[in-house]
Design a protein around this motif. Structure first.
Motif, PDB file in Angstrom:
ATOM      1  N   PRO A 296       0.817  -1.206   0.000  1.00 16.79           N
ATOM      2  CA  PRO A 296       0.000   0.000   0.000  1.00 16.79           C
ATOM      3  C   PRO A 296       0.859   1.268   0.000  1.00 16.79           C
ATOM      4  O   PRO A 296       1.898   1.323   0.655  1.00 16.79           O
ATOM      5  CB  PRO A 296      -0.803  -0.105   1.295  1.00 16.79           C
ATOM      6  CG  PRO A 296      -0.799  -1.572   1.627  1.00 16.79           C
ATOM      7  CD  PRO A 296       0.553  -2.055   1.160  1.00 16.79           C
ATOM      8  N   VAL A 297       0.406   2.263  -0.773  1.00 14.85           N
ATOM      9  CA  VAL A 297       1.015   3.593  -0.806  1.00 14.85           C
ATOM     10  C   VAL A 297      -0.113   4.547  -0.419  1.00 14.85           C
ATOM     11  O   VAL A 297      -1.029   4.784  -1.196  1.00 14.85           O
ATOM     12  CB  VAL A 297       1.579   3.923  -2.207  1.00 14.85           C
ATOM     13  CG1 VAL A 297       2.239   5.300  -2.206  1.00 14.85           C
ATOM     14  CG2 VAL A 297       2.551   2.845  -2.671  1.00 14.85           C
ATOM     15  N   ILE A 298      -0.048   5.052   0.814  1.00 15.87           N
ATOM     16  CA  ILE A 298      -1.176   5.737   1.440  1.00 15.87           C
ATOM     17  C   ILE A 298      -0.852   7.205   1.717  1.00 15.87           C
ATOM     18  O   ILE A 298       0.236   7.520   2.200  1.00 15.87           O
ATOM     19  CB  ILE A 298      -1.495   5.078   2.806  1.00 15.87           C
ATOM     20  CG1 ILE A 298      -1.673   3.571   2.686  1.00 15.87           C
ATOM     21  CG2 ILE A 298      -2.686   5.731   3.482  1.00 15.87           C
ATOM     22  CD1 ILE A 298      -2.879   3.150   1.926  1.00 15.87           C
ATOM     23  N   ILE A 299      -1.810   8.085   1.447  1.00 11.78           N
ATOM     24  CA  ILE A 299      -1.724   9.476   1.901  1.00 11.78           C
ATOM     25  C   ILE A 299      -2.428   9.500   3.246  1.00 11.78           C
ATOM     26  O   ILE A 299      -3.643   9.324   3.329  1.00 11.78           O
ATOM     27  CB  ILE A 299      -2.384  10.442   0.894  1.00 11.78           C
ATOM     28  CG1 ILE A 299      -1.686  10.348  -0.465  1.00 11.78           C
ATOM     29  CG2 ILE A 299      -2.355  11.868   1.447  1.00 11.78           C
ATOM     30  CD1 ILE A 299      -2.404  11.060  -1.581  1.00 11.78           C
ATOM     31  N   THR A 300      -1.650   9.680   4.320  1.00 13.19           N
ATOM     32  CA  THR A 300      -2.208   9.551   5.669  1.00 13.19           C
ATOM     33  C   THR A 300      -2.831  10.847   6.201  1.00 13.19           C
ATOM     34  O   THR A 300      -3.540  10.813   7.197  1.00 13.19           O
ATOM     35  CB  THR A 300      -1.135   9.055   6.666  1.00 13.19           C
ATOM     36  OG1 THR A 300      -0.041   9.966   6.667  1.00 13.19           O
ATOM     37  CG2 THR A 300      -0.665   7.660   6.295  1.00 13.19           C
ATOM     38  N   ASN A 301      -2.571  11.970   5.549  1.00 19.95           N
ATOM     39  CA  ASN A 301      -3.179  13.240   5.981  1.00 19.95           C
ATOM     40  C   ASN A 301      -4.081  13.791   4.877  1.00 19.95           C
ATOM     41  O   ASN A 301      -3.897  14.899   4.398  1.00 19.95           O
ATOM     42  CB  ASN A 301      -2.111  14.253   6.401  1.00 19.95           C
ATOM     43  CG  ASN A 301      -1.174  14.662   5.271  1.00 19.95           C
ATOM     44  OD1 ASN A 301      -1.009  13.939   4.288  1.00 19.95           O
ATOM     45  ND2 ASN A 301      -0.561  15.826   5.408  1.00 19.95           N
ATOM     46  N   ALA A 302      -5.084  13.017   4.538  1.00 23.29           N
ATOM     47  CA  ALA A 302      -5.984  13.371   3.436  1.00 23.29           C
ATOM     48  C   ALA A 302      -6.727  14.682   3.672  1.00 23.29           C
ATOM     49  O   ALA A 302      -7.264  15.262   2.728  1.00 23.29           O
ATOM     50  CB  ALA A 302      -6.981  12.243   3.186  1.00 23.29           C
ATOM     51  N   ASP A 303      -6.727  15.175   4.908  1.00 24.90           N
ATOM     52  CA  ASP A 303      -7.408  16.435   5.203  1.00 24.90           C
ATOM     53  C   ASP A 303      -6.796  17.617   4.459  1.00 24.90           C
ATOM     54  O   ASP A 303      -7.441  18.644   4.281  1.00 24.90           O
ATOM     55  CB  ASP A 303      -7.421  16.700   6.707  1.00 24.90           C
ATOM     56  CG  ASP A 303      -6.026  16.738   7.317  1.00 24.90           C
ATOM     57  OD1 ASP A 303      -5.235  15.806   7.053  1.00 24.90           O
ATOM     58  OD2 ASP A 303      -5.729  17.684   8.071  1.00 24.90           O
ATOM     59  N   VAL A 304      -5.552  17.484   3.976  1.00 26.84           N
ATOM     60  CA  VAL A 304      -4.924  18.582   3.230  1.00 26.84           C
ATOM     61  C   VAL A 304      -5.216  18.501   1.729  1.00 26.84           C
ATOM     62  O   VAL A 304      -4.810  19.374   0.974  1.00 26.84           O
ATOM     63  CB  VAL A 304      -3.386  18.641   3.446  1.00 26.84           C
ATOM     64  CG1 VAL A 304      -3.061  18.770   4.928  1.00 26.84           C
ATOM     65  CG2 VAL A 304      -2.671  17.467   2.812  1.00 26.84           C
ATOM     66  N   LEU A 305      -5.934  17.458   1.318  1.00 25.34           N
ATOM     67  CA  LEU A 305      -6.206  17.263  -0.110  1.00 25.34           C
ATOM     68  C   LEU A 305      -7.492  17.940  -0.540  1.00 25.34           C
ATOM     69  O   LEU A 305      -8.500  17.871   0.147  1.00 25.34           O
ATOM     70  CB  LEU A 305      -6.342  15.771  -0.435  1.00 25.34           C
ATOM     71  CG  LEU A 305      -5.090  14.923  -0.360  1.00 25.34           C
ATOM     72  CD1 LEU A 305      -5.440  13.473  -0.642  1.00 25.34           C
ATOM     73  CD2 LEU A 305      -4.053  15.412  -1.344  1.00 25.34           C
ATOM     74  N   GLU A 306      -7.433  18.559  -1.695  1.00 22.96           N
ATOM     75  CA  GLU A 306      -8.647  19.036  -2.358  1.00 22.96           C
ATOM     76  C   GLU A 306      -9.205  17.879  -3.186  1.00 22.96           C
ATOM     77  O   GLU A 306     -10.387  17.642  -3.203  1.00 22.96           O
ATOM     78  CB  GLU A 306      -8.321  20.243  -3.238  1.00 22.96           C
ATOM     79  CG  GLU A 306      -9.515  20.834  -3.949  1.00 22.96           C
ATOM     80  CD  GLU A 306     -10.451  21.603  -3.019  1.00 22.96           C
ATOM     81  OE1 GLU A 306     -11.615  21.775  -3.402  1.00 22.96           O
ATOM     82  OE2 GLU A 306     -10.037  22.021  -1.933  1.00 22.96           O
ATOM     83  N   ASN A 307      -8.311  17.142  -3.859  1.00 23.73           N
ATOM     84  CA  ASN A 307      -8.712  15.925  -4.577  1.00 23.73           C
ATOM     85  C   ASN A 307      -7.482  15.083  -4.891  1.00 23.73           C
ATOM     86  O   ASN A 307      -6.355  15.527  -4.749  1.00 23.73           O
ATOM     87  CB  ASN A 307      -9.518  16.241  -5.842  1.00 23.73           C
ATOM     88  CG  ASN A 307      -8.669  16.836  -6.948  1.00 23.73           C
ATOM     89  OD1 ASN A 307      -7.473  17.046  -6.793  1.00 23.73           O
ATOM     90  ND2 ASN A 307      -9.275  17.112  -8.073  1.00 23.73           N
ATOM     91  N   VAL A 308      -7.723  13.837  -5.303  1.00 25.89           N
ATOM     92  CA  VAL A 308      -6.648  12.931  -5.702  1.00 25.89           C
ATOM     93  C   VAL A 308      -7.121  12.133  -6.917  1.00 25.89           C
ATOM     94  O   VAL A 308      -8.250  11.647  -6.942  1.00 25.89           O
ATOM     95  CB  VAL A 308      -6.206  11.999  -4.555  1.00 25.89           C
ATOM     96  CG1 VAL A 308      -7.337  11.115  -4.056  1.00 25.89           C
ATOM     97  CG2 VAL A 308      -5.023  11.144  -4.964  1.00 25.89           C
ATOM     98  N   GLU A 309      -6.280  12.073  -7.921  1.00 30.76           N
ATOM     99  CA  GLU A 309      -6.562  11.280  -9.118  1.00 30.76           C
ATOM    100  C   GLU A 309      -5.598  10.102  -9.108  1.00 30.76           C
ATOM    101  O   GLU A 309      -4.380  10.272  -9.064  1.00 30.76           O
ATOM    102  CB  GLU A 309      -6.335  12.126 -10.376  1.00 30.76           C
ATOM    103  CG  GLU A 309      -6.561  11.367 -11.666  1.00 30.76           C
ATOM    104  CD  GLU A 309      -6.179  12.199 -12.877  1.00 30.76           C
ATOM    105  OE1 GLU A 309      -5.804  11.587 -13.887  1.00 30.76           O
ATOM    106  OE2 GLU A 309      -6.241  13.440 -12.813  1.00 30.76           O
ATOM    107  N   LYS A 310      -6.153   8.885  -9.118  1.00 25.39           N
ATOM    108  CA  LYS A 310      -5.334   7.675  -9.061  1.00 25.39           C
ATOM    109  C   LYS A 310      -5.184   7.103 -10.462  1.00 25.39           C
ATOM    110  O   LYS A 310      -6.113   7.171 -11.266  1.00 25.39           O
ATOM    111  CB  LYS A 310      -5.992   6.648  -8.140  1.00 25.39           C
ATOM    112  CG  LYS A 310      -6.183   7.174  -6.739  1.00 25.39           C
ATOM    113  CD  LYS A 310      -7.079   6.262  -5.948  1.00 25.39           C
ATOM    114  CE  LYS A 310      -7.568   6.991  -4.726  1.00 25.39           C
ATOM    115  NZ  LYS A 310      -8.620   6.280  -4.042  1.00 25.39           N
TER     116      LYS A 310
END
Length: 165
Positions: free
Chosen positions: A132-146
């Motif tokens: 797994p490759v995880i963004i652990t502080n997703a609260d700083v994200l506006e969006n994420v494209e995988k």
């Protein structure tokens, strides 16, 4: 969409996350461990590795390096916190088969070596090699494209994010 905060527009910066391993990029929901598949630690993707060379997916600094060398946390220049967790139940290996190339506080650039792992040993002693490759502080994200890619290399973009600034 930009939000106004105290009369100022909130700045968004784009952050590209590259594959930290060579292999196939798959959906996090396919990881056979609910901690990851149910996104309890954060959002991201997983990689079915083809080799045991783990490199930095971003420019930033090492903020956590587990003593068992099976996982590393990196803070990117834009403030994203990214966890790379090599395999499942690999903590039980106690560091056997893992060689660390960094320590906490080290600055890293995309492609810098982080960990070398004996994947055959992981296959023998752990639940899975899926990483797994995880963004652990997703609260700083506006969006994420995988980006799900077969045969990703260390130069393949696996996620593009917009980070609130």
């Amino acid at each position: 969409m930009l939000k106004k905060l105290f009369g100022k527009k909130e700045k968004l910066s784009e952050e590209v996350i590259y594959a930290p391993l060579n292999g196939d990029v798959v959906e996090l929901e396919k990881v056979p461990d609910p901690t990851f598949s149910q996104k309890m630690m954060g959002d991201g993707v997983a990689i079915e590795p083809k080799d045991g060379k783990v490199v930095s997916p971003v420019n930033g600094k090492v903020i956590q390096f587990f003593h068992t060398k099976h996982a590393v946390g990196i803070e990117s220049e834009s403030g994203l916190e990214i966890l790379i967790h090599v395999g499942l139940e690999t903590v039980n290996m106690g560091g056997e088969g893992f060689e660390g190339h960094v320590k906490e506080g080290d600055k890293v650039k995309v492609g810098d070596p982080l960990i070398t792992v004996d994947l055959d040993l992981v296959k023998e002693k752990a639940a899975s090699t899926i990483t797994p490759v995880i963004i652990t502080n997703a609260d700083v994200l506006e969006n994420v494209e995988k980006k799900y890619t077969v045969g990703a290399s260390n130069e393949t973009e696996i996620m593009t994010t917009k980070v609130k600034g």
